[in-house]
Write a protein that holds these residues in place. Structure first.
Motif, PDB file in Angstrom:
ATOM      1  N   ILE A 228       0.717  -1.127  -0.058  1.00 14.42           N
ATOM      2  CA  ILE A 228       0.349  -0.085  -0.141  1.00 14.42           C
ATOM      3  C   ILE A 228       0.871   1.433   0.130  1.00 14.42           C
ATOM      4  O   ILE A 228       2.060   1.438   0.804  1.00 14.42           O
ATOM      5  N   LEU A 229       0.622   1.734  -0.802  1.00 14.59           N
ATOM      6  CA  LEU A 229       1.525   3.212  -1.015  1.00 14.59           C
ATOM      7  C   LEU A 229      -0.273   4.519  -0.493  1.00 14.59           C
ATOM      8  O   LEU A 229      -0.715   4.970  -1.563  1.00 14.59           O
ATOM      9  N   PHE A 230       0.214   5.820   0.467  1.00 14.80           N
ATOM     10  CA  PHE A 230      -0.582   6.755   0.195  1.00 14.80           C
ATOM     11  C   PHE A 230      -0.102   7.385  -0.791  1.00 14.80           C
ATOM     12  O   PHE A 230       1.332   8.468  -0.860  1.00 14.80           O
ATOM     13  N   THR A 231      -0.756   7.557  -2.037  1.00 13.64           N
ATOM     14  CA  THR A 231      -0.167   8.540  -3.249  1.00 13.64           C
ATOM     15  C   THR A 231      -0.224   9.493  -2.655  1.00 13.64           C
ATOM     16  O   THR A 231       0.079  10.915  -3.564  1.00 13.64           O
ATOM     17  N   GLU A 232      -0.750  10.189  -1.711  1.00 14.70           N
ATOM     18  CA  GLU A 232      -1.763  11.372  -0.821  1.00 14.70           C
ATOM     19  C   GLU A 232      -1.783  10.913   0.400  1.00 14.70           C
ATOM     20  O   GLU A 232      -2.436  10.645   0.758  1.00 14.70           O
ATOM     21  N   TYR A 233      -0.695  12.066   1.426  1.00 15.63           N
ATOM     22  CA  TYR A 233      -1.780  11.615   2.862  1.00 15.63           C
ATOM     23  C   TYR A 233      -1.841  12.715   2.996  1.00 15.63           C
ATOM     24  O   TYR A 233      -0.687  13.638   2.919  1.00 15.63           O
ATOM     25  N   GLY A 234      -2.635  13.815   4.210  1.00 10.21           N
ATOM     26  CA  GLY A 234      -2.042  15.251   5.143  1.00 10.21           C
ATOM     27  C   GLY A 234      -3.113  15.530   4.997  1.00 10.21           C
ATOM     28  O   GLY A 234      -4.887  15.405   5.274  1.00 10.21           O
ATOM     29  N   TYR A 235      -3.454  16.804   5.797  1.00  6.81           N
ATOM     30  CA  TYR A 235      -4.444  17.051   7.042  1.00  6.81           C
ATOM     31  C   TYR A 235      -4.136  18.813   7.073  1.00  6.81           C
ATOM     32  O   TYR A 235      -2.960  19.529   6.481  1.00  6.81           O
ATOM     33  N   VAL A 292       5.617  30.146   2.213  1.00  8.97           N
ATOM     34  CA  VAL A 292       4.456  29.672   2.444  1.00  8.97           C
ATOM     35  C   VAL A 292       4.154  28.866   3.663  1.00  8.97           C
ATOM     36  O   VAL A 292       4.800  28.545   4.366  1.00  8.97           O
ATOM     37  N   GLY A 293       3.043  28.793   3.384  1.00 10.12           N
ATOM     38  CA  GLY A 293       2.798  27.650   5.348  1.00 10.12           C
ATOM     39  C   GLY A 293       2.984  28.708   6.251  1.00 10.12           C
ATOM     40  O   GLY A 293       2.263  29.486   6.208  1.00 10.12           O
ATOM     41  N   GLY A 294       3.276  28.619   7.923  1.00  8.04           N
ATOM     42  CA  GLY A 294       3.289  29.448   8.707  1.00  8.04           C
ATOM     43  C   GLY A 294       2.334  29.124   9.682  1.00  8.04           C
ATOM     44  O   GLY A 294       1.223  28.402   9.410  1.00  8.04           O
ATOM     45  N   LEU A 295       2.325  30.484  11.265  1.00  9.56           N
ATOM     46  CA  LEU A 295       1.687  29.794  12.414  1.00  9.56           C
ATOM     47  C   LEU A 295      -0.227  30.395  11.973  1.00  9.56           C
ATOM     48  O   LEU A 295      -1.283  29.794  12.490  1.00  9.56           O
ATOM     49  N   THR A 296      -0.092  31.077  10.880  1.00 10.42           N
ATOM     50  CA  THR A 296      -1.074  31.774  10.374  1.00 10.42           C
ATOM     51  C   THR A 296      -1.688  31.274   9.311  1.00 10.42           C
ATOM     52  O   THR A 296      -3.315  31.251   8.534  1.00 10.42           O
ATOM     53  N   ASN A 297      -1.695  29.895   8.869  1.00  7.56           N
ATOM     54  CA  ASN A 297      -1.628  30.070   7.345  1.00  7.56           C
ATOM     55  C   ASN A 297      -2.511  28.348   8.183  1.00  7.56           C
ATOM     56  O   ASN A 297      -2.265  27.643   8.432  1.00  7.56           O
ATOM     57  N   HIS A 298      -4.093  28.173   7.339  1.00  3.26           N
ATOM     58  CA  HIS A 298      -5.341  27.513   7.204  1.00  3.26           C
ATOM     59  C   HIS A 298      -5.333  26.047   6.311  1.00  3.26           C
ATOM     60  O   HIS A 298      -6.283  25.099   6.664  1.00  3.26           O
ATOM     61  N   GLN A 299      -3.840  25.903   5.346  1.00  4.10           N
ATOM     62  CA  GLN A 299      -4.502  24.678   4.231  1.00  4.10           C
ATOM     63  C   GLN A 299      -3.706  23.826   4.468  1.00  4.10           C
ATOM     64  O   GLN A 299      -2.841  22.897   5.680  1.00  4.10           O
ATOM     65  N   PHE A 300      -3.275  22.381   3.862  1.00  5.61           N
ATOM     66  CA  PHE A 300      -2.656  21.735   4.188  1.00  5.61           C
ATOM     67  C   PHE A 300      -1.172  21.400   4.402  1.00  5.61           C
ATOM     68  O   PHE A 300      -0.353  20.863   4.834  1.00  5.61           O
ATOM     69  N   THR A 301      -0.574  22.915   3.740  1.00  4.36           N
ATOM     70  CA  THR A 301       1.622  22.356   3.492  1.00  4.36           C
ATOM     71  C   THR A 301       1.329  22.822   5.078  1.00  4.36           C
ATOM     72  O   THR A 301       0.947  22.921   5.710  1.00  4.36           O
ATOM     73  N   PRO A 302       2.982  21.506   5.634  1.00  4.27           N
ATOM     74  CA  PRO A 302       3.210  21.370   6.855  1.00  4.27           C
ATOM     75  C   PRO A 302       4.128  22.371   7.227  1.00  4.27           C
ATOM     76  O   PRO A 302       4.722  22.342   8.084  1.00  4.27           O
ATOM     77  N   GLN A 303       4.092  23.319   5.682  1.00  4.97           N
ATOM     78  CA  GLN A 303       5.665  23.443   6.283  1.00  4.97           C
ATOM     79  C   GLN A 303       5.733  24.875   7.201  1.00  4.97           C
ATOM     80  O   GLN A 303       4.709  25.982   7.046  1.00  4.97           O
ATOM     81  N   ASN A 304       6.817  25.312   7.698  1.00  4.26           N
ATOM     82  CA  ASN A 304       7.019  26.499   8.756  1.00  4.26           C
ATOM     83  C   ASN A 304       5.489  26.248   9.719  1.00  4.26           C
ATOM     84  O   ASN A 304       4.881  27.132  10.497  1.00  4.26           O
ATOM     85  N   LYS A 305       5.318  25.536  10.489  1.00  3.26           N
ATOM     86  CA  LYS A 305       4.732  24.811  11.449  1.00  3.26           C
ATOM     87  C   LYS A 305       4.736  23.097  12.441  1.00  3.26           C
ATOM     88  O   LYS A 305       5.663  22.903  11.610  1.00  3.26           O
ATOM     89  N   PRO A 306       4.115  23.629  13.437  1.00  2.00           N
ATOM     90  CA  PRO A 306       4.874  22.255  13.966  1.00  2.00           C
ATOM     91  C   PRO A 306       4.674  21.048  13.959  1.00  2.00           C
ATOM     92  O   PRO A 306       5.636  20.265  13.444  1.00  2.00           O
ATOM     93  N   VAL A 307       3.528  20.836  12.789  1.00  5.03           N
ATOM     94  CA  VAL A 307       3.714  19.204  12.002  1.00  5.03           C
ATOM     95  C   VAL A 307       5.024  19.173  11.079  1.00  5.03           C
ATOM     96  O   VAL A 307       4.979  17.969  10.958  1.00  5.03           O
ATOM     97  N   GLU A 308       5.879  19.809  10.529  1.00  5.62           N
ATOM     98  CA  GLU A 308       7.045  19.995   9.718  1.00  5.62           C
ATOM     99  C   GLU A 308       7.876  19.257  11.024  1.00  5.62           C
ATOM    100  O   GLU A 308       8.442  18.576  10.060  1.00  5.62           O
ATOM    101  N   ALA A 309       8.386  19.436  11.493  1.00  7.55           N
ATOM    102  CA  ALA A 309       9.687  18.794  13.028  1.00  7.55           C
ATOM    103  C   ALA A 309       8.785  17.294  13.275  1.00  7.55           C
ATOM    104  O   ALA A 309       9.548  16.124  13.058  1.00  7.55           O
TER     105      ALA A 309
END
Length: 318
Positions: A228-235, A292-309
């Motif tokens: 099984i390969l998750f060709t996309e995943y994220g929140y 992109v991303g950051g602490l005020t962003n509500h979209q999918f990207t994990p960039q510059n958010k806690p989830v990136e770590a």
């Protein structure tokens, strides 16, 4: 003895942009310990009943074209990142590709001819660039349901030009009935499964929410004996992120970084240690990391958010 490290596909879905990329754009990919990138050129359809696919035009962004995809691949490859080429269709106004459905046989034939031309262009690019994986389609449920024989013949044509690993990116509610898994190397799933209806889902809630889905996914794996390969995943980093994770509705704009982190952690805990699970591609990763991303962003990207770590840590383990 230390446990044997099982290498996973620790991927990012690398978003096409207007411009070429360089090593500075690749460094953040390496920094999260990603070893794979999905490169996503695009074709465009006017509406859900329209059989023509427009692609490789001057009106498209550079990264969406064959030439741009090749440049991205070469730059990422130079730094040791492996590649999945994942051509995608965009329907005008963002209508869901799974609903593409022709009204008559002539239109179906026209769509098939157009899609064959589109996908073989990128299968040839995959062969030329020695891409590690080629994805033959993304979330095309009604196209697959209505025309299964076409898809089997298309796979034969693809295999004539590209000798590497193949998958298809089935939507989370589609993969269980996709008819051609035995012809491919990976069972590809865009993993937007509902796992929690809470405003701020906890890891524990999401782990429970995954139990039924995980069992069903494992059953499909067992049936075909394909990883099984998750060709996309994220929140998204938004309230109720685990309720309907496929939604990109801009009216959902209440930033919730914990919701994104908790749902992602539960997904990692549920799947990454399983031998039958190949890995996945986080949705989605932009080339200008510092913009992109950051602490005020509500979209999918994990960039510059806690989830990136969290992703960086997880990708270092497998």
């Amino acid at each position: 003895m230390a446990p044997v490290k099982r290498e996973k596909i620790n991927g990012v879905s690398f978003v096409a942009s207007r411009e070429a990329i360089n090593n500075e754009h690749v460094k953040p990919v390496l920094n999260v310990n990603a070893n794979f990138a999905a490169i996503m050129p695009f074709g465009f359809i006017r509406d859900l009943e329209h059989p023509e696919i427009v692609y490789n035009t001057e009106r498209q962004w550079f990264g969406e074209t064959s030439l741009g995809a090749k440049q991205y691949i070469e730059e990422l490859r130079y730094s040791g990142v492996k590649i999945m080429i994942k051509p995608q269709i965009w329907v005008w106004r963002g209508e869901f590709t799974g609903l593409i459905e022709m009204k008559d046989e002539a239109s179906w034939k026209q769509l098939e001819d157009a899609y064959t031309k589109f996908i073989l262009e990128y299968a040839l690019l995959a062969a030329e660039t020695k891409a590690d994986i080629f994805c033959i389609g993304t979330e095309l449920e009604r196209f697959v349901d209505n025309r299964p024989a076409y898809w089997f013949s298309l796979i034969k044509e693809i295999k004539k030009v590209y000798k590497g690993m193949l998958t298809y990116a089935a939507n989370w509610n589609e993969y269980h009935k996709t008819p051609f898994w035995k012809e491919l190397n990976y069972i590809g799933v865009d993993a937007y499964f509902p796992v929690s209806s809470s405003k701020k889902p906890t890891v524990e809630e999401c782990l429970i929410g995954w139990e039924k889905h995980k069992q069903e996914i494992k059953e499909v794996h067992d049936k075909f004996n394909k990883p099984i390969l998750f060709t996309e995943y994220g929140y998204r980093s938004v309230d109720f992120s685990g309720k309907e994770p496929w939604k990109s509705d801009r009216s959902m704009n209440q930033v919730n970084l914990d919701a994104q982190t908790n749902t992602t952690q539960a997904l990692f805990e549920t799947f990454w240690r399983e031998d039958w699970f190949a890995g996945g591609f986080i949705w989605k990763w932009f080339h200008k990391h510092d913009k992109v991303g950051g602490l005020t962003n509500h979209q999918f990207t994990p960039q510059n958010k806690p989830v990136e770590a969290l992703i960086k840590k997880q990708y270092s383990l497998y």
